[in-house]
Design an enzyme around this catalytic site. Structure first.
Site, PDB file in Angstrom:
ATOM      1  N   GLU A  77      11.009   3.360  -0.999  1.00  0.00           N
ATOM      2  CA  GLU A  77      11.136   1.897  -1.084  1.00  0.00           C
ATOM      3  C   GLU A  77       9.946   1.437  -1.892  1.00  0.00           C
ATOM      4  O   GLU A  77       8.807   1.583  -1.458  1.00  0.00           O
ATOM      5  CB  GLU A  77      11.057   1.278   0.316  1.00  0.00           C
ATOM      6  CG  GLU A  77      12.164   1.687   1.248  1.00  0.00           C
ATOM      7  CD  GLU A  77      13.512   1.190   0.805  1.00  0.00           C
ATOM      8  OE1 GLU A  77      13.568   0.298  -0.053  1.00  0.00           O
ATOM      9  OE2 GLU A  77      14.508   1.717   1.310  1.00  0.00           O
ATOM     10  N   CYS A 136       7.760  -7.122  -0.271  1.00  0.00           N
ATOM     11  CA  CYS A 136       8.510  -6.404  -1.303  1.00  0.00           C
ATOM     12  C   CYS A 136       9.746  -7.188  -1.732  1.00  0.00           C
ATOM     13  O   CYS A 136      10.253  -7.000  -2.830  1.00  0.00           O
ATOM     14  CB  CYS A 136       8.911  -5.036  -0.780  1.00  0.00           C
ATOM     15  SG  CYS A 136       9.759  -5.129   0.803  1.00  0.00           S
TER      16      CYS A 136
HETATM   17  P1  NAP Z   1       0.511   1.985  -2.579  1.00  0.00           P
HETATM   18  O1  NAP Z   1      -0.849   1.804  -3.093  1.00  0.00           O
HETATM   19  O2  NAP Z   1       1.496   2.677  -3.421  1.00  0.00           O
HETATM   20  O3  NAP Z   1       0.341   2.736  -1.189  1.00  0.00           O
HETATM   21  C1  NAP Z   1       1.460   3.000  -0.376  1.00  0.00           C
HETATM   22  C2  NAP Z   1       1.103   4.081   0.614  1.00  0.00           C
HETATM   23  O4  NAP Z   1       0.918   5.302  -0.091  1.00  0.00           O
HETATM   24  C3  NAP Z   1      -0.197   3.842   1.371  1.00  0.00           C
HETATM   25  O5  NAP Z   1      -0.032   4.264   2.696  1.00  0.00           O
HETATM   26  C4  NAP Z   1      -1.179   4.716   0.623  1.00  0.00           C
HETATM   27  O6  NAP Z   1      -2.260   5.100   1.446  1.00  0.00           O
HETATM   28  C5  NAP Z   1      -0.297   5.891   0.325  1.00  0.00           C
HETATM   29  N1  NAP Z   1      -0.798   6.748  -0.736  1.00  0.00           N
HETATM   30  C6  NAP Z   1      -1.352   6.410  -1.883  1.00  0.00           C
HETATM   31  N2  NAP Z   1      -1.655   7.512  -2.590  1.00  0.00           N
HETATM   32  C7  NAP Z   1      -1.273   8.569  -1.837  1.00  0.00           C
HETATM   33  C8  NAP Z   1      -1.327   9.976  -2.013  1.00  0.00           C
HETATM   34  N3  NAP Z   1      -1.839  10.520  -3.100  1.00  0.00           N
HETATM   35  N4  NAP Z   1      -0.861  10.760  -1.018  1.00  0.00           N
HETATM   36  C9  NAP Z   1      -0.348  10.230   0.102  1.00  0.00           C
HETATM   37  N5  NAP Z   1      -0.263   8.903   0.309  1.00  0.00           N
HETATM   38  C10 NAP Z   1      -0.729   8.079  -0.647  1.00  0.00           C
HETATM   39  O7  NAP Z   1       1.158   0.604  -2.182  1.00  0.00           O
HETATM   40  P2  NAP Z   1       0.516  -0.590  -1.338  1.00  0.00           P
HETATM   41  O8  NAP Z   1      -0.519  -1.217  -2.188  1.00  0.00           O
HETATM   42  O9  NAP Z   1       0.144  -0.162   0.033  1.00  0.00           O
HETATM   43  O10 NAP Z   1       1.749  -1.566  -1.171  1.00  0.00           O
HETATM   44  C11 NAP Z   1       2.118  -2.479  -2.156  1.00  0.00           C
HETATM   45  C12 NAP Z   1       3.337  -2.037  -2.898  1.00  0.00           C
HETATM   46  O11 NAP Z   1       4.334  -1.623  -1.988  1.00  0.00           O
HETATM   47  C13 NAP Z   1       3.974  -3.125  -3.716  1.00  0.00           C
HETATM   48  O12 NAP Z   1       4.280  -2.642  -4.984  1.00  0.00           O
HETATM   49  C14 NAP Z   1       5.246  -3.478  -2.960  1.00  0.00           C
HETATM   50  O13 NAP Z   1       6.304  -3.949  -3.756  1.00  0.00           O
HETATM   51  C15 NAP Z   1       5.595  -2.194  -2.314  1.00  0.00           C
HETATM   52  N6  NAP Z   1       6.352  -2.405  -1.095  1.00  0.00           N
HETATM   53  C16 NAP Z   1       7.662  -2.061  -1.087  1.00  0.00           C
HETATM   54  C17 NAP Z   1       8.398  -2.252   0.060  1.00  0.00           C
HETATM   55  C18 NAP Z   1       9.857  -1.870   0.112  1.00  0.00           C
HETATM   56  O14 NAP Z   1      10.417  -1.855   1.194  1.00  0.00           O
HETATM   57  N7  NAP Z   1      10.486  -1.565  -0.999  1.00  0.00           N
HETATM   58  C19 NAP Z   1       7.811  -2.793   1.190  1.00  0.00           C
HETATM   59  C20 NAP Z   1       6.480  -3.133   1.151  1.00  0.00           C
HETATM   60  C21 NAP Z   1       5.746  -2.936  -0.018  1.00  0.00           C
HETATM   61  P3  NAP Z   1      -3.729   4.466   1.245  1.00  0.00           P
HETATM   62  O15 NAP Z   1      -3.616   3.046   1.574  1.00  0.00           O
HETATM   63  O16 NAP Z   1      -4.546   5.230   2.213  1.00  0.00           O
HETATM   64  O17 NAP Z   1      -4.091   4.688  -0.171  1.00  0.00           O
END
Ligand code: NAP
Length: 683
Positions: free
Chosen positions: A258, A297
């Site tokens: 997602e 999102c």
């Molecule tokens: P993100 O930076 O991509 O992080 C998402 C998750 O991935 C976090 O738990 C992060 O952990 C983890 N992560 C990052 N790098 C990783 C790696 N190398 N290995 C394992 N895990 C890793 O996104 P975000 O800033 O938290 O959220 C914002 C984004 O999410 C926006 O683009 C939004 O559109 C999207 N979103 C989508 C939905 C949906 O249902 N489609 C819902 C909510 C949000 P850390 O925080 O520890 O880095």
């Protein structure tokens, strides 16, 4: 001020963070409030613990056991939600935002609990679809079944919903009987940690069902196998990195994604200024821009408006946006708090600057806005920013750049086809909404844009009072979207449970299929008892237990009496010549409902007993006409049993009516509620 040390929960123990831990700052003050991360976490030990202890504990339970557990867990969380509210303010969330995240998460769990009880069997095998006839005589048939994966679900969540984001994945996972390891985003993991602690304290979860990683995952994803699932929510960038890892690809490890989305809302061509739809549209846009500071999102990023309505919409939105109170989220007056962090603020401002290259900012100056009760420079505050892109056909950033904050762009459309082509330029979105009172607009839009969206939300004067909002994913409906949105799907009722189960095609004889599925399959052996099945309790009845009745002859007088008594004097029952002119009938025929009534008269055992009520009838088919002089007999077979509460359960009977030549006359499934105790056996 004490700095909270956020722990992980691994293999049954709480593990403190270590020197590798990352810092977490308050969204409101910018102060350091917590640290999370433990480089020495034994991730392989966690996977082993989940696969052995967690999986076996959950998979001794039936779907109904797990659903009851979810309900109890949700109610327990609800009793303790105040603690979650209090800690969540530091993420920038207002009390209204808590309702989305915390109450929304609990509500989602309750829906899965209820669907698990109502739509899944009290068993460990879930049947997908009906039996398939694979042979002429029915001795070899097919059935798709779903069984629990033997691995673990690794849930990687985004920062914006520390509670809902976990619970919306956890509920279907546990219902499927699969243990979960939850890895929340570090920025808000202190809320998730507390929620996990509350759930563990409840004592309702079996050992190994839930573990938590606060901070980095280490090399956990490299240790997964084909029975495991990664369910990821976050940015497209991270998703791509994780899902394209060779280990994930080589082992075909399920990866549900997602990710970000350039969701749009369209003001219908009919919804001009002055209509209830116009007011509704602007209200929804404001809500989506400001709820969770636009860190949703599903938030509306693109606002599509008929060309001649653009100025009016801009003025209306500006007037509404000027009433937004930005400030400390704990203050009652505040309607929009800060973003999650200053890093996020910088990211949003950078993205807004990219959009500004192609669109004019018509509201919200990030250099000049009021903040109530907090230091505007220390916290991650931004104003809502509204852009106007007058030429969306040539622009690209407005369709491509997701500023994950209160940022949205208005763009004009000429006609519905133009609106559809602009909406689809999001390259796959979670949701698009159309505010219209015109059903033809809705259908054209569904056909033109459905393939690009996971969800289409239509709203108008008749649904607006009860509608749930453009941005609210519901547990009953699928959440996810094609293309850029990740190509994944979550929730959608029992569909969401299937991500954690394997669908298998089973082929074999009716007896074998009946045994595996715990559902009687036509052609399987009948079980005959001396006692009438209506005298046997829910638990005494066996799948396949069958009653064959005596036969009853149908008389012309019966047909006439029934016709006059009920008023159903349709010509096929009353007029032989007219009936003969009908291609379906050889002449006057008995009413189908008369046959059903006679069937009940043939199979019912009239005494007070375990059968409490007839609650319905499914899949009724009349196959062959019955005329005066014909006779019918009934076969009643226990097809399936589902406990409903502490006292009784539902029995689904397969019923066939055959005539004097053994030809099938009618077929249906009868539903009764049957007591666990025989009420006639009292002293
Ligand atoms: P993100 O930076 O991509 O992080 C998402 C998750 O991935 C976090 O738990 C992060 O952990 C983890 N992560 C990052 N790098 C990783 C790696 N190398 N290995 C394992 N895990 C890793 O996104 P975000 O800033 O938290 O959220 C914002 C984004 O999410 C926006 O683009 C939004 O559109 C999207 N979103 C989508 C939905 C949906 O249902 N489609 C819902 C909510 C949000 P850390 O925080 O520890 O880095």
């Amino acid at each position: 001020m004490t700095i909270q040390q956020i722990r992980s929960f691994a293999a049954g123990s709480w593990i403190d963070c270590d020197d590798s831990a990352r810092e977490i700052h308050s969204a409101v003050t910018g102060n350091l409030i917590a640290r999370a991360g433990c480089a020495s976490l034994d991730v392989e030990g966690m996977l082993d613990y989940a696969r052995s202890t967690g999986s076996s504990n959950l998979q001794t339970m039936t779907f109904h056991d797990r659903a009851k557990m979810l309900k109890a867990l949700a109610l327990y969380l609800s009793e303790h939600k105040q603690k979650l509210y209090e800690i969540s303010f530091a993420t920038g969330a207002t009390q209204n935002d808590h309702l989305i995240d915390i109450d929304g998460g609990i509500g989602t769990m309750l829906v899965f609990a209820s669907k698990g009880r109502r739509e899944m069997p009290d068993d460990k095998v879930y049947l997908d679809g009906e039996v398939e006839q694979l042979s002429r005589n029915g001795t070899f048939q097919g059935q798709h079944i779903c069984t629990s994966l033997k691995g673990v679900a690794v849930h990687i969540n985004a920062f914006n919903f520390p509670v809902w984001g976990m619970l919306e994945k956890l509920a279907p996972t546990l219902l499927a009987g699969v243990p979960a390891i939850v890895k929340p985003a570090t920025a808000s993991c202190y809320v998730t940690e507390l929620c996990v602690q509350i759930m563990l304290d409840s004592g309702l979860l079996p050992k190994g069902a839930l573990q938590l990683v606060s901070g980095g995952l280490g090399n956990m994803l490299d240790k997964l196998n084909s029975q495991d699932v990664v369910s990821f929510t976050g940015s497209a960038h991270t998703a791509l990195k994780l899902r394209s890892a060779p280990h994930i690809l080589e082992n075909s490890i399920r990866f549900v994604a997602e990710q970000d989305s350039l969701n749009a809302s369209i003001l219908g061509p009919d919804a001009v200024f002055g209509t209830p739809e116009f007011e509704l549209f602007t209200k929804e846009v404001i809500r989506e821009m400001t709820a969770k500071v636009g860190q949703k999102c599903t938030a509306i990023r693109r606002i599509l408006v008929p060309e001649d309505q653009v100025e009016t919409v801009i003025e209306t939105l500006k007037a509404k946006l000027s009433k937004v109170v930005i400030g400390d989220p704990a203050l009652e007056v505040t309607t929009m708090g800060p973003l999650i962090s200053n890093a996020q603020k910088q990211g949003v401002l950078n993205k807004a600057a990219m959009i500004a290259q192609e669109a004019e900012r018509v509201f919200g100056d990030p250099e000049n806005f009021n903040v109530e009760g907090a230091d505007a420079d220390a916290g991650a505050f931004v104003p809502p920013m509204l852009f106007h892109c007058s030429n969306p056909d040539t622009a690209s950033s407005v369709h491509d750049v997701e500023a994950f904050g209160p940022v949205s762009t208005i763009m004009p459309y000429r006609d519905l086809d133009h609106a559809i082509s602009l909406v689809n330029r999001g390259q796959g979105s979670l949701v698009a909404s159309v505010i219209t009172n015109d059903g033809d607009v809705a259908r054209d839009f569904a056909l033109g844009a459905g393939a690009f969206h996971g969800r289409l939300y239509f709203n108008n004067r008749s649904s607006m009072k009860e509608s749930t909002g453009h941005g609210s994913p519901l547990p009953h409906m699928v959440h996810g979207g094609p293309g850029r949105a990740g190509g994944g799907e979550e929730m959608g009722g029992i569909r969401g449970v299937m991500h954690y189960m394997q669908r298998t095609a089973i082929q074999g004889s009716p007896d074998i299929l009946s045994k595996i599925s715990q559902k009687w399959v036509s052609g399987a052996q009948e079980i005959n008892q001396n006692d009438h099945p209506f005298t046997r309790t829910f638990h005494e009845l066996q799948i396949g237990e069958t009653l064959n009745t005596a036969s009853r002859k149908i008389k012309l007088e019966d047909i006439e009496t029934f016709a006059n008594f009920t008023g159903d004097t349709f010509y096929a029952h009353m007029d032989d010549a007219a009936a003969k002119r009908n291609p379906f009938f050889p002449g006057r025929v008995a009413h189908g409902y008369l046959l059903l009534s006679f069937a009940a008269g043939l199979f019912v055992q009239p005494d007070e007993g375990p059968v409490l009520a007839n609650t319905g009838l499914d899949n009724l088919r009349f196959m062959k006409p019955v005329q005066a002089g014909d006779s019918i007999k009934v076969r009643l077979t226990v097809k399936h049993k589902t406990p409903r509460n502490e006292e009784y359960g539902e029995v689904r009977w397969h019923v066939t009516l055959t005539n004097q030549d053994d030809d099938l006359v009618a077929e249906y499934e009868l539903l009764t509620m049957n007591a666990y105790e025989n009420s006639t056996s009292e002293s």
